[in-house]
Design a protein around this motif. Structure first.
Motif, PDB file in Angstrom:
ATOM      1  N   TYR A  58       0.815  11.773  -9.826  1.00 21.70           N
ATOM      2  CA  TYR A  58       0.028  12.982  -9.592  1.00 21.70           C
ATOM      3  C   TYR A  58       0.909  14.218  -9.805  1.00 21.70           C
ATOM      4  O   TYR A  58       0.532  15.169 -10.483  1.00 21.70           O
ATOM      5  CB  TYR A  58      -0.539  12.959  -8.170  1.00 21.70           C
ATOM      6  CG  TYR A  58      -1.154  14.252  -7.733  1.00 21.70           C
ATOM      7  CD1 TYR A  58      -2.414  14.639  -8.189  1.00 21.70           C
ATOM      8  CD2 TYR A  58      -0.477  15.107  -6.854  1.00 21.70           C
ATOM      9  CE1 TYR A  58      -2.972  15.817  -7.785  1.00 21.70           C
ATOM     10  CE2 TYR A  58      -1.035  16.299  -6.449  1.00 21.70           C
ATOM     11  CZ  TYR A  58      -2.282  16.658  -6.914  1.00 21.70           C
ATOM     12  OH  TYR A  58      -2.833  17.845  -6.524  1.00 21.70           O
ATOM     13  N   ARG A  96       0.990   4.143  -2.772  1.00 20.85           N
ATOM     14  CA  ARG A  96       0.695   5.552  -2.489  1.00 20.85           C
ATOM     15  C   ARG A  96       1.788   6.451  -3.043  1.00 20.85           C
ATOM     16  O   ARG A  96       1.514   7.510  -3.608  1.00 20.85           O
ATOM     17  CB  ARG A  96       0.568   5.762  -0.974  1.00 20.85           C
ATOM     18  CG  ARG A  96      -0.887   5.933  -0.548  1.00 20.85           C
ATOM     19  CD  ARG A  96      -0.962   6.115   0.943  1.00 20.85           C
ATOM     20  NE  ARG A  96      -0.736   4.862   1.624  1.00 20.85           N
ATOM     21  CZ  ARG A  96      -0.234   4.767   2.850  1.00 20.85           C
ATOM     22  NH1 ARG A  96       0.106   5.861   3.502  1.00 20.85           N
ATOM     23  NH2 ARG A  96      -0.080   3.608   3.421  1.00 20.85           N
ATOM     24  N   PHE A 140       2.576  13.314   4.746  1.00 22.26           N
ATOM     25  CA  PHE A 140       1.637  13.216   3.631  1.00 22.26           C
ATOM     26  C   PHE A 140       1.627  14.507   2.823  1.00 22.26           C
ATOM     27  O   PHE A 140       1.631  14.485   1.591  1.00 22.26           O
ATOM     28  CB  PHE A 140       0.231  12.924   4.164  1.00 22.26           C
ATOM     29  CG  PHE A 140      -0.818  12.874   3.094  1.00 22.26           C
ATOM     30  CD1 PHE A 140      -1.086  11.697   2.415  1.00 22.26           C
ATOM     31  CD2 PHE A 140      -1.543  14.012   2.758  1.00 22.26           C
ATOM     32  CE1 PHE A 140      -2.045  11.657   1.420  1.00 22.26           C
ATOM     33  CE2 PHE A 140      -2.508  13.971   1.760  1.00 22.26           C
ATOM     34  CZ  PHE A 140      -2.760  12.795   1.097  1.00 22.26           C
ATOM     35  N   ASN A 181       0.822  -1.201   0.000  1.00 24.13           N
ATOM     36  CA  ASN A 181       0.000   0.000   0.000  1.00 24.13           C
ATOM     37  C   ASN A 181       0.861   1.256   0.000  1.00 24.13           C
ATOM     38  O   ASN A 181       0.570   2.228  -0.690  1.00 24.13           O
ATOM     39  CB  ASN A 181      -0.887   0.016   1.257  1.00 24.13           C
ATOM     40  CG  ASN A 181      -2.339  -0.233   0.888  1.00 24.13           C
ATOM     41  OD1 ASN A 181      -2.735   0.018  -0.236  1.00 24.13           O
ATOM     42  ND2 ASN A 181      -3.092  -0.719   1.839  1.00 24.13           N
TER      43      ASN A 181
END
Lengths: 304, 223
Positions: free
Chosen positions: A14, A7, A219, A3
Protein backbone atom coordinates in the motif's frame (compact mmCIF):
# COMPACT_ATOMS: atom_id res chain seq x y z
CA UNK A 1 1.08 -14.89 13.01
CA UNK A 2 0.39 -15.51 9.36
CA UNK A 3 -2.29 -12.85 9.49
CA UNK A 4 0.16 -10.45 11.10
CA UNK A 5 2.75 -10.90 8.36
CA UNK A 6 0.06 -10.65 5.72
CA UNK A 7 -1.07 -7.32 7.17
CA UNK A 8 2.49 -6.01 7.14
CA UNK A 9 2.85 -7.12 3.55
CA UNK A 10 -0.39 -5.34 2.69
CA UNK A 11 0.79 -2.11 4.31
CA UNK A 12 4.15 -2.47 2.56
CA UNK A 13 2.58 -2.63 -0.88
CA UNK A 14 0.00 0.00 0.00
CA UNK A 15 2.82 2.37 0.96
CA UNK A 16 4.75 1.50 -2.17
CA UNK A 17 1.62 2.37 -4.16
CA UNK A 18 1.28 5.68 -2.31
CA UNK A 19 4.86 6.60 -3.17
CA UNK A 20 4.27 5.66 -6.80
CA UNK A 21 1.13 7.77 -6.91
CA UNK A 22 3.12 10.93 -6.18
CA UNK A 23 6.25 10.12 -8.17
CA UNK A 24 7.60 13.65 -8.36
CA UNK A 25 7.51 14.60 -4.69
CA UNK A 26 8.63 11.11 -3.67
CA UNK A 27 11.57 11.34 -6.02
CA UNK A 28 12.50 14.79 -4.73
CA UNK A 29 12.74 13.53 -1.16
CA UNK A 30 14.65 10.44 -2.20
CA UNK A 31 17.05 12.49 -4.33
CA UNK A 32 17.81 14.80 -1.40
CA UNK A 33 18.51 11.75 0.76
CA UNK A 34 20.56 10.22 -2.05
CA UNK A 35 22.80 13.25 -2.45
CA UNK A 36 23.16 13.60 1.31
CA UNK A 37 24.24 9.99 1.68
CA UNK A 38 26.41 10.00 -1.46
CA UNK A 39 28.79 12.55 0.04
CA UNK A 40 30.09 10.50 2.99
CA UNK A 41 29.83 7.25 1.02
CA UNK A 42 31.88 8.70 -1.84
CA UNK A 43 34.55 10.09 0.48
CA UNK A 44 34.71 6.78 2.28
CA UNK A 45 35.36 4.94 -0.98
CA UNK A 46 37.97 7.51 -2.00
CA UNK A 47 39.92 7.09 1.23
CA UNK A 48 39.57 3.35 1.01
CA UNK A 49 41.11 3.47 -2.46
CA UNK A 50 44.02 5.64 -1.39
CA UNK A 51 44.70 3.24 1.45
CA UNK A 52 44.71 0.31 -0.95
CA UNK A 53 47.06 2.16 -3.26
CA UNK A 54 49.53 2.94 -0.48
CA UNK A 55 49.59 -0.58 0.96
CA UNK A 56 52.26 -1.68 -1.53
CA UNK A 57 54.69 0.99 -0.34
CA UNK A 58 54.65 -0.09 3.25
CA UNK A 59 57.07 -3.00 3.06
CA UNK A 60 59.67 -1.26 0.94
CA UNK A 61 61.12 0.80 3.73
CA UNK A 62 64.40 2.28 2.72
CA UNK A 63 66.92 4.32 4.62
CA UNK A 64 69.27 6.72 2.91
CA UNK A 65 72.45 7.71 4.70
CA UNK A 66 73.98 10.81 3.16
CA UNK A 67 77.67 10.93 3.94
CA UNK A 68 79.56 14.08 4.87
CA UNK A 69 81.16 15.84 1.91
CA UNK A 70 84.80 14.91 1.56
CA UNK A 71 84.32 11.38 2.82
CA UNK A 72 86.66 9.18 0.84
CA UNK A 73 85.60 6.04 -0.92
CA UNK A 74 87.64 3.93 1.49
CA UNK A 75 85.89 5.46 4.47
CA UNK A 76 82.55 4.91 2.76
CA UNK A 77 83.34 1.26 2.03
CA UNK A 78 84.44 0.73 5.62
CA UNK A 79 81.17 2.19 6.83
CA UNK A 80 79.26 0.01 4.40
CA UNK A 81 80.85 -3.10 5.88
CA UNK A 82 80.10 -1.94 9.40
CA UNK A 83 76.46 -1.30 8.55
CA UNK A 84 76.13 -4.63 6.82
CA UNK A 85 76.89 -6.27 10.15
CA UNK A 86 74.06 -4.49 11.93
CA UNK A 87 71.38 -7.03 12.66
CA UNK A 88 68.23 -5.70 10.94
CA UNK A 89 70.01 -4.82 7.72
CA UNK A 90 69.45 -6.92 4.63
CA UNK A 91 71.47 -5.05 2.05
CA UNK A 92 73.55 -1.94 1.70
CA UNK A 93 74.23 -0.25 -1.56
CA UNK A 94 76.93 2.32 -2.02
CA UNK A 95 76.27 5.12 -4.49
CA UNK A 96 79.30 7.27 -5.13
CA UNK A 97 78.89 11.00 -5.81
CA UNK A 98 79.83 10.33 -9.44
CA UNK A 99 77.22 7.59 -9.84
CA UNK A 100 74.65 9.83 -8.18
CA UNK A 101 75.53 12.61 -10.61
CA UNK A 102 75.16 10.27 -13.57
CA UNK A 103 71.74 9.13 -12.41
CA UNK A 104 70.65 12.67 -11.72
CA UNK A 105 71.74 13.77 -15.20
CA UNK A 106 69.84 10.90 -16.74
CA UNK A 107 66.61 11.39 -14.82
CA UNK A 108 66.42 15.13 -14.43
CA UNK A 109 67.00 15.99 -18.07
CA UNK A 110 69.37 18.81 -17.18
CA UNK A 111 72.12 16.82 -18.84
CA UNK A 112 74.74 19.21 -20.21
CA UNK A 113 73.74 22.02 -17.90
CA UNK A 114 75.14 20.05 -15.00
CA UNK A 115 78.50 19.78 -16.72
CA UNK A 116 78.89 23.49 -16.14
CA UNK A 117 79.22 22.85 -12.41
CA UNK A 118 82.79 23.12 -11.28
CA UNK A 119 82.59 20.33 -8.78
CA UNK A 120 80.04 17.66 -7.94
CA UNK A 121 77.74 18.96 -5.18
CA UNK A 122 76.19 15.55 -4.54
CA UNK A 123 77.28 13.53 -1.51
CA UNK A 124 77.91 9.80 -1.47
CA UNK A 125 74.90 7.80 -0.31
CA UNK A 126 74.43 4.44 1.34
CA UNK A 127 71.02 3.01 0.62
CA UNK A 128 69.97 0.52 3.26
CA UNK A 129 67.15 -1.99 3.11
CA UNK A 130 66.07 -3.48 6.41
CA UNK A 131 65.38 -7.21 6.47
CA UNK A 132 61.92 -8.71 6.56
CA UNK A 133 60.40 -8.54 10.00
CA UNK A 134 62.27 -5.38 10.84
CA UNK A 135 60.17 -2.90 8.94
CA UNK A 136 57.94 -1.96 11.88
CA UNK A 137 58.34 1.65 13.03
CA UNK A 138 60.18 0.76 16.31
CA UNK A 139 62.92 -1.35 14.70
CA UNK A 140 63.37 1.25 11.99
CA UNK A 141 63.63 4.05 14.49
CA UNK A 142 66.27 2.04 16.37
CA UNK A 143 68.22 1.44 13.18
CA UNK A 144 68.05 5.09 12.23
CA UNK A 145 69.37 6.05 15.67
CA UNK A 146 72.34 3.74 15.44
CA UNK A 147 73.11 4.95 11.89
CA UNK A 148 73.09 8.51 13.14
CA UNK A 149 75.79 7.49 15.63
CA UNK A 150 78.34 6.93 12.84
CA UNK A 151 80.66 9.86 12.48
CA UNK A 152 80.65 9.93 8.69
CA UNK A 153 76.87 10.09 8.41
CA UNK A 154 75.66 13.58 7.61
CA UNK A 155 71.94 12.95 7.23
CA UNK A 156 69.95 9.80 7.83
CA UNK A 157 66.64 9.78 6.10
CA UNK A 158 63.96 7.19 6.63
CA UNK A 159 61.98 7.11 3.41
CA UNK A 160 59.09 5.56 5.23
CA UNK A 161 58.39 8.86 6.93
CA UNK A 162 56.12 10.23 4.25
CA UNK A 163 54.17 6.98 4.03
CA UNK A 164 53.61 7.24 7.74
CA UNK A 165 52.46 10.80 7.36
CA UNK A 166 50.11 9.82 4.57
CA UNK A 167 48.66 7.16 6.81
CA UNK A 168 48.14 9.64 9.60
CA UNK A 169 46.50 12.03 7.18
CA UNK A 170 44.26 9.25 5.91
CA UNK A 171 43.29 8.34 9.43
CA UNK A 172 42.45 11.97 10.05
CA UNK A 173 40.40 12.10 6.86
CA UNK A 174 38.66 8.90 7.86
CA UNK A 175 37.69 10.41 11.18
CA UNK A 176 36.44 13.46 9.29
CA UNK A 177 34.33 11.29 7.03
CA UNK A 178 32.71 9.64 10.04
CA UNK A 179 31.97 13.01 11.54
CA UNK A 180 30.48 14.12 8.25
CA UNK A 181 28.51 10.89 8.02
CA UNK A 182 27.01 11.47 11.45
CA UNK A 183 26.03 15.04 10.56
CA UNK A 184 24.57 14.09 7.20
CA UNK A 185 22.81 11.12 8.77
CA UNK A 186 21.17 13.62 11.06
CA UNK A 187 20.21 15.65 7.98
CA UNK A 188 18.57 12.56 6.47
CA UNK A 189 16.72 12.00 9.73
CA UNK A 190 15.37 15.54 9.64
CA UNK A 191 14.47 15.36 5.94
CA UNK A 192 12.46 12.19 6.44
CA UNK A 193 11.00 13.49 9.67
CA UNK A 194 9.72 16.58 7.93
CA UNK A 195 8.31 14.66 4.96
CA UNK A 196 6.48 12.30 7.29
CA UNK A 197 5.25 15.19 9.41
CA UNK A 198 3.63 16.74 6.34
CA UNK A 199 2.16 13.39 5.35
CA UNK A 200 0.65 13.01 8.81
CA UNK A 201 -0.85 16.48 8.75
CA UNK A 202 -2.24 15.82 5.26
CA UNK A 203 -4.00 12.74 6.52
CA UNK A 204 -5.26 14.21 9.74
CA UNK A 205 -8.92 13.41 8.97
CA UNK A 206 -8.11 9.85 8.11
CA UNK A 207 -6.15 9.40 11.32
CA UNK A 208 -9.01 10.83 13.38
CA UNK A 209 -11.50 8.48 11.79
CA UNK A 210 -9.26 5.48 12.25
CA UNK A 211 -8.84 6.39 15.90
CA UNK A 212 -12.62 6.66 16.25
CA UNK A 213 -13.30 3.24 14.80
CA UNK A 214 -10.76 1.61 17.07
CA UNK A 215 -7.45 1.74 15.23
CA UNK A 216 -4.48 1.37 17.57
CA UNK A 217 -1.52 3.71 17.40
CA UNK A 218 0.57 0.86 16.05
CA UNK A 219 -1.89 0.44 13.18
CA UNK A 220 -1.81 4.15 12.35
CA UNK A 221 1.97 4.30 12.64
CA UNK A 222 2.67 1.36 10.37
CA UNK A 223 2.20 2.95 6.91
CA UNK A 224 4.22 6.01 7.93
CA UNK A 225 7.06 3.85 9.21
CA UNK A 226 7.09 1.88 5.99
CA UNK A 227 7.00 5.09 4.02
CA UNK A 228 10.05 6.43 5.88
CA UNK A 229 11.86 3.14 5.55
CA UNK A 230 11.21 2.89 1.81
CA UNK A 231 12.19 6.50 1.13
CA UNK A 232 15.41 6.00 3.09
CA UNK A 233 16.12 2.78 1.23
CA UNK A 234 15.48 4.27 -2.21
CA UNK A 235 17.48 7.36 -1.22
CA UNK A 236 20.41 5.10 -0.34
CA UNK A 237 19.92 3.39 -3.71
CA UNK A 238 20.26 6.75 -5.43
CA UNK A 239 23.39 7.46 -3.36
CA UNK A 240 24.82 4.12 -4.49
CA UNK A 241 24.21 4.97 -8.14
CA UNK A 242 25.76 8.42 -7.69
CA UNK A 243 28.91 7.01 -6.07
CA UNK A 244 29.34 4.24 -8.63
CA UNK A 245 28.82 6.67 -11.51
CA UNK A 246 31.33 9.07 -10.01
CA UNK A 247 33.92 6.29 -9.64
CA UNK A 248 33.26 5.11 -13.17
CA UNK A 249 34.08 8.60 -14.41
CA UNK A 250 37.34 8.50 -12.45
CA UNK A 251 38.39 5.03 -13.61
CA UNK A 252 39.87 6.12 -16.98
CA UNK A 253 42.10 8.97 -15.77
CA UNK A 254 43.23 7.00 -12.70
CA UNK A 255 44.26 4.05 -14.81
CA UNK A 256 46.30 6.31 -17.10
CA UNK A 257 47.97 7.82 -14.06
CA UNK A 258 48.67 4.40 -12.57
CA UNK A 259 50.19 3.23 -15.85
CA UNK A 260 52.64 6.13 -15.73
CA UNK A 261 53.81 4.92 -12.33
CA UNK A 262 53.78 1.30 -13.54
CA UNK A 263 51.28 0.48 -10.83
CA UNK A 264 48.54 -2.10 -11.28
CA UNK A 265 46.28 0.12 -9.18
CA UNK A 266 42.68 0.57 -10.38
CA UNK A 267 39.70 2.29 -8.78
CA UNK A 268 37.64 -0.04 -6.61
CA UNK A 269 33.90 0.62 -6.47
CA UNK A 270 31.61 -0.10 -3.53
CA UNK A 271 31.94 -3.76 -2.62
CA UNK A 272 28.93 -5.83 -1.62
CA UNK A 273 29.21 -5.48 2.19
CA UNK A 274 29.68 -1.71 1.91
CA UNK A 275 26.78 -1.44 -0.54
CA UNK A 276 24.54 -3.40 1.79
CA UNK A 277 25.66 -1.27 4.73
CA UNK A 278 24.81 1.87 2.75
CA UNK A 279 21.32 0.59 1.89
CA UNK A 280 20.72 -0.64 5.42
CA UNK A 281 21.75 2.65 7.00
CA UNK A 282 19.49 4.53 4.57
CA UNK A 283 16.54 2.34 5.48
CA UNK A 284 17.34 2.57 9.18
CA UNK A 285 17.64 6.36 9.10
CA UNK A 286 14.35 6.57 7.21
CA UNK A 287 12.58 4.37 9.70
CA UNK A 288 14.04 6.27 12.65
CA UNK A 289 13.19 9.71 11.24
CA UNK A 290 9.67 8.56 10.55
CA UNK A 291 9.38 7.01 14.00
CA UNK A 292 10.40 10.27 15.66
CA UNK A 293 7.95 12.34 13.61
CA UNK A 294 5.08 9.91 14.06
CA UNK A 295 5.63 9.60 17.79
CA UNK A 296 5.54 13.35 18.15
CA UNK A 297 2.59 14.18 15.91
CA UNK A 298 0.29 11.23 16.39
CA UNK A 299 -0.26 12.16 20.00
CA UNK A 300 -1.46 15.59 18.93
CA UNK A 301 -4.15 14.24 16.64
CA UNK A 302 -7.14 13.15 18.65
CA UNK A 303 -10.71 13.03 17.38
CA UNK A 304 -12.93 15.84 18.57
CA UNK B 1 -25.44 -0.91 28.15
CA UNK B 2 -24.92 2.75 29.09
CA UNK B 3 -25.01 3.75 32.72
CA UNK B 4 -24.50 7.40 33.75
CA UNK B 5 -24.86 8.45 37.33
CA UNK B 6 -24.32 12.02 38.45
CA UNK B 7 -21.98 12.77 35.57
CA UNK B 8 -20.34 16.17 35.26
CA UNK B 9 -18.19 17.43 32.43
CA UNK B 10 -16.31 20.69 32.71
CA UNK B 11 -14.06 21.71 29.82
CA UNK B 12 -10.70 23.30 30.43
CA UNK B 13 -12.20 26.65 29.50
CA UNK B 14 -14.36 26.34 32.60
CA UNK B 15 -17.53 25.69 30.63
CA UNK B 16 -19.86 23.15 32.25
CA UNK B 17 -21.21 20.99 29.43
CA UNK B 18 -22.91 18.37 31.60
CA UNK B 19 -24.20 18.86 35.12
CA UNK B 20 -25.28 15.83 37.10
CA UNK B 21 -26.66 13.61 34.34
CA UNK B 22 -28.32 10.35 35.39
CA UNK B 23 -29.72 7.75 33.02
CA UNK B 24 -29.55 4.09 32.20
CA UNK B 25 -29.92 2.65 28.73
CA UNK B 26 -30.63 -1.07 28.75
CA UNK B 27 -29.16 -3.58 26.34
CA UNK B 28 -31.16 -3.73 23.08
CA UNK B 29 -32.96 -0.50 23.90
CA UNK B 30 -33.38 2.36 21.41
CA UNK B 31 -33.57 6.00 22.46
CA UNK B 32 -33.45 9.53 21.09
CA UNK B 33 -31.29 12.17 22.70
CA UNK B 34 -32.75 15.61 22.06
CA UNK B 35 -32.13 19.18 23.05
CA UNK B 36 -31.08 22.49 21.54
CA UNK B 37 -27.62 23.10 20.19
CA UNK B 38 -25.23 23.46 23.10
CA UNK B 39 -27.47 21.49 25.45
CA UNK B 40 -24.77 18.85 25.85
CA UNK B 41 -25.80 16.16 23.33
CA UNK B 42 -22.43 16.06 21.61
CA UNK B 43 -20.56 16.08 24.91
CA UNK B 44 -22.61 13.12 26.09
CA UNK B 45 -21.75 11.16 22.95
CA UNK B 46 -18.08 12.14 23.32
CA UNK B 47 -18.06 10.74 26.84
CA UNK B 48 -19.59 7.47 25.68
CA UNK B 49 -16.91 7.08 22.97
CA UNK B 50 -14.13 8.28 25.28
CA UNK B 51 -13.22 11.22 23.09
CA UNK B 52 -13.57 13.10 26.36
CA UNK B 53 -13.34 11.85 29.92
CA UNK B 54 -15.97 12.78 32.51
CA UNK B 55 -14.86 15.26 35.17
CA UNK B 56 -16.93 13.66 37.89
CA UNK B 57 -19.51 10.93 38.31
CA UNK B 58 -19.83 7.32 37.33
CA UNK B 59 -19.94 6.16 33.70
CA UNK B 60 -20.16 2.55 32.61
CA UNK B 61 -20.48 1.69 28.92
CA UNK B 62 -20.61 -1.89 27.70
CA UNK B 63 -19.53 -3.05 31.18
CA UNK B 64 -16.41 -0.84 31.08
CA UNK B 65 -15.84 1.83 33.68
CA UNK B 66 -14.89 4.87 31.61
CA UNK B 67 -13.02 6.58 34.43
CA UNK B 68 -10.68 3.67 34.85
CA UNK B 69 -10.14 2.46 31.29
CA UNK B 70 -6.44 2.96 30.44
CA UNK B 71 -5.54 4.91 27.32
CA UNK B 72 -4.16 1.94 25.43
CA UNK B 73 -7.45 0.06 25.87
CA UNK B 74 -9.46 2.84 24.19
CA UNK B 75 -9.08 1.53 20.61
CA UNK B 76 -10.35 -1.90 21.64
CA UNK B 77 -13.20 -0.32 23.59
CA UNK B 78 -14.25 1.70 20.52
CA UNK B 79 -14.40 -1.39 18.34
CA UNK B 80 -17.60 -2.33 20.17
CA UNK B 81 -19.27 0.96 19.29
CA UNK B 82 -20.60 1.89 15.87
CA UNK B 83 -20.61 5.64 15.31
CA UNK B 84 -22.57 7.51 12.64
CA UNK B 85 -21.54 11.13 12.12
CA UNK B 86 -23.63 14.00 10.85
CA UNK B 87 -21.09 14.69 8.11
CA UNK B 88 -20.52 10.91 7.69
CA UNK B 89 -16.73 11.44 7.58
CA UNK B 90 -15.92 9.07 4.75
CA UNK B 91 -12.46 8.83 3.22
CA UNK B 92 -12.78 10.28 -0.25
CA UNK B 93 -9.67 8.71 -1.69
CA UNK B 94 -11.03 5.21 -1.14
CA UNK B 95 -13.87 3.26 -2.66
CA UNK B 96 -17.15 2.56 -0.88
CA UNK B 97 -15.92 -0.98 -0.25
CA UNK B 98 -12.67 0.20 1.34
CA UNK B 99 -14.50 2.73 3.50
CA UNK B 100 -16.89 0.16 4.86
CA UNK B 101 -14.10 -2.39 5.33
CA UNK B 102 -12.00 0.01 7.42
CA UNK B 103 -13.18 -1.12 10.89
CA UNK B 104 -12.45 -4.73 9.93
CA UNK B 105 -9.04 -3.85 8.49
CA UNK B 106 -8.23 -1.92 11.64
CA UNK B 107 -9.01 -4.89 13.87
CA UNK B 108 -7.13 -7.24 11.54
CA UNK B 109 -9.79 -9.57 10.20
CA UNK B 110 -8.96 -11.98 7.42
CA UNK B 111 -9.75 -10.99 3.86
CA UNK B 112 -12.48 -13.49 3.03
CA UNK B 113 -14.44 -12.70 6.14
CA UNK B 114 -13.98 -8.97 5.47
CA UNK B 115 -15.43 -9.26 1.98
CA UNK B 116 -18.37 -11.26 3.25
CA UNK B 117 -19.19 -8.80 6.01
CA UNK B 118 -18.74 -5.69 3.88
CA UNK B 119 -21.11 -7.13 1.31
CA UNK B 120 -23.63 -7.97 4.01
CA UNK B 121 -23.44 -4.42 5.43
CA UNK B 122 -23.72 -2.78 2.01
CA UNK B 123 -26.61 -5.05 1.13
CA UNK B 124 -28.35 -3.99 4.32
CA UNK B 125 -28.18 -0.30 3.39
CA UNK B 126 -29.01 -1.05 -0.25
CA UNK B 127 -25.70 -0.01 -1.81
CA UNK B 128 -24.23 -3.36 -2.81
CA UNK B 129 -24.08 -2.29 -6.45
CA UNK B 130 -21.99 0.78 -5.61
CA UNK B 131 -19.11 -0.85 -3.74
CA UNK B 132 -16.52 0.09 -6.36
CA UNK B 133 -17.54 3.74 -6.59
CA UNK B 134 -15.91 6.63 -4.78
CA UNK B 135 -17.99 8.42 -2.12
CA UNK B 136 -17.79 11.73 -4.00
CA UNK B 137 -19.96 10.31 -6.78
CA UNK B 138 -22.76 9.37 -4.37
CA UNK B 139 -25.68 11.49 -3.20
CA UNK B 140 -25.87 12.82 0.36
CA UNK B 141 -28.29 10.13 1.45
CA UNK B 142 -26.13 7.41 -0.08
CA UNK B 143 -23.01 8.76 1.60
CA UNK B 144 -24.80 8.69 4.93
CA UNK B 145 -25.81 5.08 4.30
CA UNK B 146 -22.19 4.18 3.54
CA UNK B 147 -21.36 5.73 6.91
CA UNK B 148 -23.97 3.53 8.54
CA UNK B 149 -22.67 0.43 6.78
CA UNK B 150 -19.21 1.27 8.13
CA UNK B 151 -20.63 1.69 11.64
CA UNK B 152 -22.33 -1.71 11.69
CA UNK B 153 -19.91 -3.80 9.62
CA UNK B 154 -18.19 -5.33 12.65
CA UNK B 155 -21.55 -5.92 14.40
CA UNK B 156 -21.03 -3.69 17.42
CA UNK B 157 -23.50 -4.15 20.29
CA UNK B 158 -23.90 -0.37 20.56
CA UNK B 159 -24.74 2.07 17.77
CA UNK B 160 -24.47 5.83 18.29
CA UNK B 161 -25.55 8.51 15.82
CA UNK B 162 -24.96 12.25 15.96
CA UNK B 163 -27.61 14.13 13.94
CA UNK B 164 -27.69 11.44 11.24
CA UNK B 165 -30.58 13.09 9.37
CA UNK B 166 -29.21 16.61 9.66
CA UNK B 167 -28.67 17.15 5.94
CA UNK B 168 -31.40 14.93 4.50
CA UNK B 169 -34.94 15.53 3.31
CA UNK B 170 -37.94 13.91 5.01
CA UNK B 171 -38.24 10.79 2.88
CA UNK B 172 -34.53 10.00 3.18
CA UNK B 173 -34.61 10.73 6.90
CA UNK B 174 -37.46 8.27 7.38
CA UNK B 175 -35.57 5.59 5.48
CA UNK B 176 -32.48 6.15 7.55
CA UNK B 177 -34.20 6.10 10.93
CA UNK B 178 -36.09 2.95 9.87
CA UNK B 179 -32.69 1.42 9.17
CA UNK B 180 -31.59 2.19 12.73
CA UNK B 181 -34.84 0.69 14.00
CA UNK B 182 -34.16 -2.43 11.99
CA UNK B 183 -30.71 -2.81 13.59
CA UNK B 184 -32.36 -2.38 16.96
CA UNK B 185 -34.78 -5.21 16.13
CA UNK B 186 -31.72 -7.36 15.55
CA UNK B 187 -30.48 -6.71 19.07
CA UNK B 188 -28.29 -3.62 18.69
CA UNK B 189 -28.58 -0.92 21.35
CA UNK B 190 -29.18 2.40 19.56
CA UNK B 191 -28.80 5.98 20.79
CA UNK B 192 -29.55 8.77 18.31
CA UNK B 193 -28.79 12.41 19.08
CA UNK B 194 -31.14 14.56 17.02
CA UNK B 195 -33.31 17.63 17.06
CA UNK B 196 -35.51 16.20 14.34
CA UNK B 197 -38.65 16.04 16.48
CA UNK B 198 -40.65 14.67 13.58
CA UNK B 199 -38.69 11.42 13.77
CA UNK B 200 -39.00 11.35 17.55
CA UNK B 201 -42.79 11.58 17.27
CA UNK B 202 -42.97 9.16 14.36
CA UNK B 203 -41.20 6.32 16.15
CA UNK B 204 -42.50 6.72 19.68
CA UNK B 205 -39.32 5.50 21.36
CA UNK B 206 -37.68 6.54 24.57
CA UNK B 207 -36.63 10.20 24.62
CA UNK B 208 -33.89 11.79 26.70
CA UNK B 209 -33.91 15.58 26.62
CA UNK B 210 -30.99 17.73 27.65
CA UNK B 211 -31.03 21.44 28.43
CA UNK B 212 -28.04 23.42 29.66
CA UNK B 213 -26.17 20.26 30.53
CA UNK B 214 -28.94 18.71 32.58
CA UNK B 215 -31.32 15.90 31.75
CA UNK B 216 -34.69 17.62 31.97
CA UNK B 217 -36.90 14.92 30.52
CA UNK B 218 -36.76 11.12 30.27
CA UNK B 219 -39.88 9.63 28.71
CA UNK B 220 -39.55 6.37 30.63
CA UNK B 221 -38.72 7.79 34.04
CA UNK B 222 -41.33 10.54 33.68
CA UNK B 223 -44.10 8.32 32.36
Amino acid sequence: MKNYLLRHLQVFFYTLGQLARTPFSSFMTMAVIGITLALPAGLYVLIDNIQTASVGWDGKAQISVFLKPGTTQQQARALETKIRHLRPVESVQYISPEAAMEEFKRLSGFGGALDALEHNPLPAVLVIRPGDGHSDPESLQGLVASLRGFGDADLVQLDLEWVKRLHLLLRLAERGVWLLAVLLGLAVLLTIGNTIRLAILNRRDEIEIIKLIGGTNAFIRRPFLYSGLLQGLFGAGIAWVLVQTGLLLLTGPVRELATLYASPFGVQGLDTPTSLALLASGALLGWLGSRLAVGRHLREIEPS
Amino acid sequence: MIHFSNVFKRYESGYDALRGVNFHLEREEMAFLTGHSGAGKSTLLKLITLIERPSRGHCVVNSKNLLKLPRWRIPYFRRDIGFVFQDHRLLFDRTVFDNVALPLVVSGGNYKETVRRVHAALDKVGLLNKEKMYPITLSGGEQQRVGIARAVVNKPPLLLADEPTGNLDEALSDELIDLFQDFNHHGVTVLIATHDLRQVRRLDRRVLQLAQGQLIYDSIADA
